[in-house]
Design a protein around this motif. Structure first.
Motif, PDB file in Angstrom:
ATOM      1  N   TRP A  27      88.109 -22.357  43.860  1.00 21.43           N
ATOM      2  CA  TRP A  27      87.628 -23.334  44.841  1.00 21.43           C
ATOM      3  C   TRP A  27      88.765 -23.985  45.626  1.00 21.43           C
ATOM      4  N   ASP A  28      89.864 -24.299  44.947  1.00 23.61           N
ATOM      5  CA  ASP A  28      90.988 -24.946  45.642  1.00 23.61           C
ATOM      6  C   ASP A  28      91.549 -24.040  46.724  1.00 23.61           C
ATOM      7  N   LEU A  71      89.321 -24.169  49.617  1.00 22.06           N
ATOM      8  CA  LEU A  71      89.436 -25.461  50.295  1.00 22.06           C
ATOM      9  C   LEU A  71      90.686 -25.546  51.163  1.00 22.06           C
ATOM     10  N   GLU A  77      86.550 -30.023  36.259  1.00 17.62           N
ATOM     11  CA  GLU A  77      86.228 -30.677  37.526  1.00 17.62           C
ATOM     12  C   GLU A  77      87.205 -30.081  38.525  1.00 17.62           C
ATOM     13  N   TRP A  78      86.708 -29.490  39.589  1.00 17.54           N
ATOM     14  CA  TRP A  78      87.622 -28.745  40.465  1.00 17.54           C
ATOM     15  C   TRP A  78      88.742 -29.627  40.990  1.00 17.54           C
ATOM     16  N   GLU A  79      88.414 -30.907  41.258  1.00 18.66           N
ATOM     17  CA  GLU A  79      89.413 -31.783  41.869  1.00 18.66           C
ATOM     18  C   GLU A  79      90.537 -32.118  40.890  1.00 18.66           C
ATOM     19  N   TRP A 123      80.708 -34.352  34.243  1.00 21.30           N
ATOM     20  CA  TRP A 123      81.343 -35.646  34.448  1.00 21.30           C
ATOM     21  C   TRP A 123      80.468 -36.460  35.368  1.00 21.30           C
ATOM     22  N   HIS A 154      89.306 -27.907  31.108  1.00 19.76           N
ATOM     23  CA  HIS A 154      88.620 -28.971  31.837  1.00 19.76           C
ATOM     24  C   HIS A 154      88.009 -28.352  33.086  1.00 19.76           C
ATOM     25  N   TRP A 213      79.491 -34.634  43.691  1.00 26.53           N
ATOM     26  CA  TRP A 213      79.842 -35.803  44.507  1.00 26.53           C
ATOM     27  C   TRP A 213      80.195 -35.428  45.925  1.00 26.53           C
TER      28      TRP A 213
END
Lengths: 765, 765
Positions: B589-590, B593, A418-420, B69, A416, B419
């Motif tokens: 990325w996390d 962040l 989506e980074w979040e 997405w 999957h 987003w």
């Protein structure tokens, strides 16, 4: 919300033809047997709106991922369950007119999913454009005794004419997935055979080289006798079929029996596929449709005997719970430890049929209580087998040790992007640890810990050790940048649930280590060596447990979902203009994110898991704060709320939540069942009854019940397996009856009092 | 970092052929004139690695967006600058051998971007596979006087043979964008004409119907005379060309002059395109290459006179600042108010050539000081014209009033879909308000506010009014769920910069309203009516200003980048293992962040904008805290730090930051210049010198300087236009010399002391 399904105790019934809801019905009336699944598509040609779907468990495709902005650590592919060979197809042409319900006048249409016996039955009268009328009676099932077998009895009776008919049974592998990128087709042909008696079609996937060998034979009967017909073979790329020509006589039934075997290279080598398939097909063909159906129904009878829940006085609730149990049993039988439970099972393509934390958090309890112990054990071993990949995944995100299980997977790799979610919804690791606890707590199978469980727990704990950081500002350990179970918040700091389940994982791992050190030192020592586990690691874990930061609201005396949650404008769902619901279809993402509205249980998920550690008042205060802010836009939300509400004796709330989870698909609550049923949340429905209304828990090795019964139910009853016993619990308005149906004498607790029940005896309280 | 460019005061020079850096050179040696741009591709065929790129300002394509997405509110398309007709092409075939430097032995290769006169010049000797040697001398420019005109002088001299040669000038519209989805081509042919003298090719885009009409004529000279040659016309789909056959003689120069006009439907109606193009082409052709180049050089001379910065004692810094100024002037001339400044200008496709907040935050000051006032005014009017679309954008995100400008746009609509950027990087609205202030503060043009500016300010303020929410927990207004200028944080709460610029926007809007009410009541009243502005709105804005929440660290007495920033593990960039840099190429990325590392100025961006509101100690404390945590992985970062460091008299830091911004592309610091030059950050380089080392500010209508000079510079000087004056400032080690070169007597301030300088007089301090 859509209500066109007739209420019935054991059947799902659609009366009258609803072409506008065809995709929805195709999902709801799906059949499956753990090895394969089939949407309720029509056998004959249908030019109306439809989502054709035949799926083989564990056969997937690594499709390119589509994403605008790549991030380091994203997977290169997305695993999707493949739409596979259409094996149900039977085309009908009568005097040159094709039978296509989209072009006929359809009368007396009735589609029934017989859940008791496990088959799909469709009857109708079609008036063709040329005014000829025929009666169709089509019955099919995928066998619970021969997993590769799909059988169809397809009957045609002309009502107002004699005429020429071509009946064409076929196998068609020229299918595609609706969500494929660039409309790519994923199968290529390997082999085909065709004869007047039957056919073979072998395909393989373009990647990974999965092979699917489909074989068919058929019998054509007219007036009960073998029919007189001619046969004309048809072959196309990825297609084999046969035109059977005969004359139909008015009022006489012509029946095609189609026997199919679908065998894959997951089970047999390439060389074995065809000989094995042929021998299975011959066996099934010789046995015949009726005998196979009897065996199949008997297998369902056994399943129902183990897992049924009976509700008296509320037919709609009764039908719903059986539908949920039926679909769960269709999706996962537990016989193949390489498989798992996809969110849509075999009822649609969405979510790629992959494994999510749903399995550990929502599905495991159902299989713990209703299936042989090896089945939930296999669900756990599935993750054990993916441990190395989970360690690779953690390494990819920059953690030198420990394991981060993927959010979505087919083979252990993350798929999957989506980074979040992918990088941040790390609480999934907690659910996997909790499942180990849950399994061992329920079964008492401590050997599992030695062989598999502790190794997983240690690698999970190592991940948490690395993922926390010490905040000097708070003088505590914090977990930054996560997405909790409530996916309507992204990249938050100190999500209470995540912090708590992380800390709990460390606690439980240390507890298991300490007990294993004491009870089975050699086993522990060998694991310690294998993993190079150091005492300094254990010390660090204790320090994290001691100094973990948990956000709270002192004024309300509740746990805070995350840092800053109270900065949000505090509103309640009941005050929302209903036209904004569901929020995810009406609001932009930033608006959802900065609102206080909650998608699914988050703090409450933690209180559900760890309910033995919190008193009722704590649970009540948190429930009363969070539930009114929850929009339940995840199918996994209502069940947790139903269970907690039952625990708090809020029968009305519990019942409302129960209906929302139980009839989610039957009533199409979220307006998305056309994509497939919400399989994993169905286990939550079962939990709502057994753990919610039944109040069933295992505490300190003992089975406990705290039942409540909704006001409009006369009674409800369920069976559970527990450590060699088969227990039947019946709850009426006035009494709780517990029967020890099988196994040794057992001591269990009802509403806090212990009772000992001899084998085959019952007590009434 | 790559250093193969020769240092020179006025030229960018590549010596020796570097096919491995061809894409990089193609970016750096790009030419443009605000109407069109052309990468430094070779005229002749080249089979080596190359990114072919010809771009027409304002001609774009609404391509499908690619995203995994979807979220409500995302745009349906992504606007991209189109790769347009290749107009530079001249193929060469000698005795059947095609000239292709990838297949030749190349000697004495020299590519020069002559910045003083604005042309690209390439000389080389190529030994063809068959051992024939030729000398090539190719010069080209896109005219600053006839914006549609591109001219090429292409010369061939055989060095060791006589031979047959085919020279093929052509126009080829069969081009594609490298980032097109599904390799789609975006142009279709509308019309073509071809003759031995020249050709016409008209194409249109598949969407939006932009037309591009390209026309060419050519002259072929041999030994200075019209050559004897035959002409063979070639036509293909979207292609016109002509094979000119002639005999080359050893040591004799053969020269092709290719004259091209590119005219688009943005400027002319469909019917006018060809006649207009033909008449322009004839005009240019008649004038001839040399005369056109003289005009063009004269235009550049004027530009340099206005915008040059001279640095003595540091050739590398000198070359770099001129390169930055040159590219800026090539990208945007300000003559067309429908255009703007894309991050890559006309030097590559990336970022879609669209408008970002870069324009307002980084580019405006350059044009304010070096160009006619109408040019920065046009940059502001560009946004005014998009106001309705910005209101639609806000509405799409659920805000009933106010305007949210898009993060990325071509025509006023948002065309980006992450987003965390699209929906959350709302500080862009602040930069647009600040640009209004900056323009009015610099120019004193208060009429702009009446006509355009205040309307924009009011709609921006309305957005902030809706986007804040009152937190009972903090008893303050908060702004939740944003991404600040530091894009290495997403979805944070109370980003100090965003809160501050929001509140500042309200303050400035109220200030403008109050002054306009007093000075020009009818103008104000008419706007109030037009916008239905209510007193209650103004009251609410005052309340927000008064009760806005700003995160701070009291211990360090600094502003806090956002809530929870101090929960992060605090590390400094200098302590990072260098192999992790740049972070965005090495970390998931996390991890980025949740680290404390900062991509670009964030709190410091606010202190830069609002530096007159904060004392030096405040700026120093924040700079000393944030700069060591900043990785400068945005090209827009070093300039702000250079300016603040200069203000803090930290010459070493300021100089280091200056070099990082000035030579970003020439030395390929970020290893991505092959995709195109970082045009918008080039304005930041100019700011580093003028606002940084020059310490230039306009405070209370007065021009002020606080100069510092880097230790290794002997002197630096720059010219700025200010309210009718042309001021030249020269800073040496010992003196500051300010000359009033043009305009009335002026009073300005140097290091806090006022000086009045008569027209055409200078002072030395």
């Amino acid at each position: 919300m859509k209500q066109y399904i007739k209420t019935d105790e054991w059947n799902i019934i659609e009366e009258g033809f609803h072409p506008e809801d065809q995709r929805l019905s195709e999902s709801i009336f799906s059949i499956g047997n753990g090895h394969m699944g089939q949407r309720a598509n029509f056998e004959e040609a249908y030019s109306g709106d439809s989502l054709q779907g035949s799926y083989m468990a564990g056969v997937y495709y690594t499709d390119k991922t589509k994403v605008g902005w790549w991030k380091n650590g994203y997977p290169e592919y997305f695993a999707k369950v493949l739409n596979a060979t259409n094996w149900i197809g039977i085309n009908i042409v009568i005097d040159g007119e094709s039978l296509d319900l989209a072009k006929c006048q359809v009368k007396e249409f009735r589609r029934v999913l017989n859940m008791k016996e496990g088959f799909l039955h469709r009857t109708l009268i079609a008036r063709l454009p040329g005014q000829k009328e025929i009666r169709i009676d089509a019955k099919r099932f995928v066998s619970m005794t021969v997993k590769e077998a799909g059988l169809i009895r397809y009957s045609i009776t002309p009502l107002n004419f004699d005429g020429e008919c071509i009946i064409t049974p076929y196998l068609d592998g020229d299918v595609k997935n609706t969500d494929s990128n660039y409309d790519e087709k994923f199968w290529t042909e390997v082999h085909k055979e065709n004869s007047a008696e039957g056919a073979v079609l072998t395909l393989k996937t373009k990647k990974l080289n999965f092979r699917l060998c489909s074989l068919m034979k058929y019998d054509l009967l007219q007036g009960g006798e073998k029919s007189q017909h001619t046969a004309e073979l048809i072959e196309k790329e990825k297609y084999v079929g046969c035109n059977l020509r005969l004359t139909l006589k008015q009022s006489e039934e012509t029946v095609l029996y189609k026997y199919v075997i679908n065998v894959t290279s997951r089970d047999k080598t390439e060389d074995e596929l065809i000989p094995y398939g042929k021998s299975r097909l011959e066996e099934v063909y010789q046995k015949g449709f009726d005998a196979m159906l009897r065996e199949h129904s008997a297998a369902w009878s056994k399943k129902w005997n183990e897992s049924d829940i009976a509700i008296e006085g509320d037919m709609s609730a009764q039908q719903a719970i059986r539908f949920n149990i039926f679909q769960l049993n269709q999706t996962y039988t537990g016989e193949d430890e390489r498989l798992n439970i996809g969110p849509k099972g075999f009822t649609g393509e969405k979510y790629g049929g992959s494994t999510y934390w749903d399995t550990e958090a929502y599905c495991l309890p159902f299989y713990l209580s209703t299936a042989d112990q090896k089945i939930p054990r296999n669900l756990l071993i599935y993750r054990y087998k993916h441990l190395e990949k989970a360690k690779e995944n953690a390494a990819k995100l920059g953690f030198p040790k420990g394991a981060l299980y993927p959010m979505v997977t087919m083979n252990g790799e993350e798929c999957h992007n989506e980074w979040e979610i992918t990088f941040e919804e790390i609480h999934r690791n907690g659910a996997i640890a909790y499942a180990v606890y849950n399994y061992v707590n329920y079964t008492g199978d401590r050997d599992y810990l030695k062989e598999y469980g502790l190794e997983v727990l240690i690698e999970l704990s190592r991940f948490w050790e690395e993922r926390v950081n010490f905040s000097k500002a708070r003088n505590s350990y914090v977990i930054l940048g996560v997405t909790g179970p409530n996916e309507y918040e992204n990249n938050v700091n100190n999500n209470w649930y995540t912090n708590r389940i992380a800390s709990w994982t460390l606690e439980y791992t240390l507890e298991v280590i300490n007990r294993m050190k004491a009870d089975s030192y050699p086993a522990y020592k060998s694991l310690e060596d294998k993993l190079s586990l150091k005492e300094t690691e254990l010390v660090k874990w204790m320090d994290i447990i001691k100094h973990m930061y948990y956000p709270v609201d002192e004024e309300r005396d509740i746990f805070l979902q995350q840092d800053g949650y109270l900065d949000k404008e505090q509103c309640l769902v009941r005050d929302l203009d209903k036209q904004n619901l569901p929020l995810n279809q009406h609001w932009s993402w930033d608006r959802i994110l900065r609102s206080c509205f909650i998608k699914q249980a988050d703090v409450l998920q933690g209180l559900y898991f760890l309910q033995d550690k919190y008193d009722l008042d704590t649970i009540r205060r948190n429930f009363n704060f969070y539930e009114p802010r929850t929009v339940h836009e995840s199918s996994l939300s209502p069940c947790i709320h139903a269970i907690l509400a039952a625990k708090l004796k809020d029968k009305e709330k519990a019942y409302g939540m129960y209906l929302k989870t139980a009839r989610l698909d039957l009533d199409n609550y979220n307006n998305d069942t056309e994509d497939g049923c919400h399989i994993t949340s169905m286990a939550g429905t079962w939990m709502s009854v057994v753990e919610g209304f039944g109040g069933m828990r295992v505490v300190e090795e003992k089975l406990c019940f705290h039942p409540v019964i909704p006001d409009n139910w006369k009674s409800f009853s369920f069976r559970i397996k527990f450590r060699g016993n088969l227990i039947k619990a019946t709850i009426t308005k006035d009494a709780v009856i517990i029967k020890n149906e099988n196994g040794q004498k057992i001591t269990l607790s009802v509403n806090g009092t212990d009772y000992t029940i001899d084998s085959e005896k019952a007590i009434q309280i």
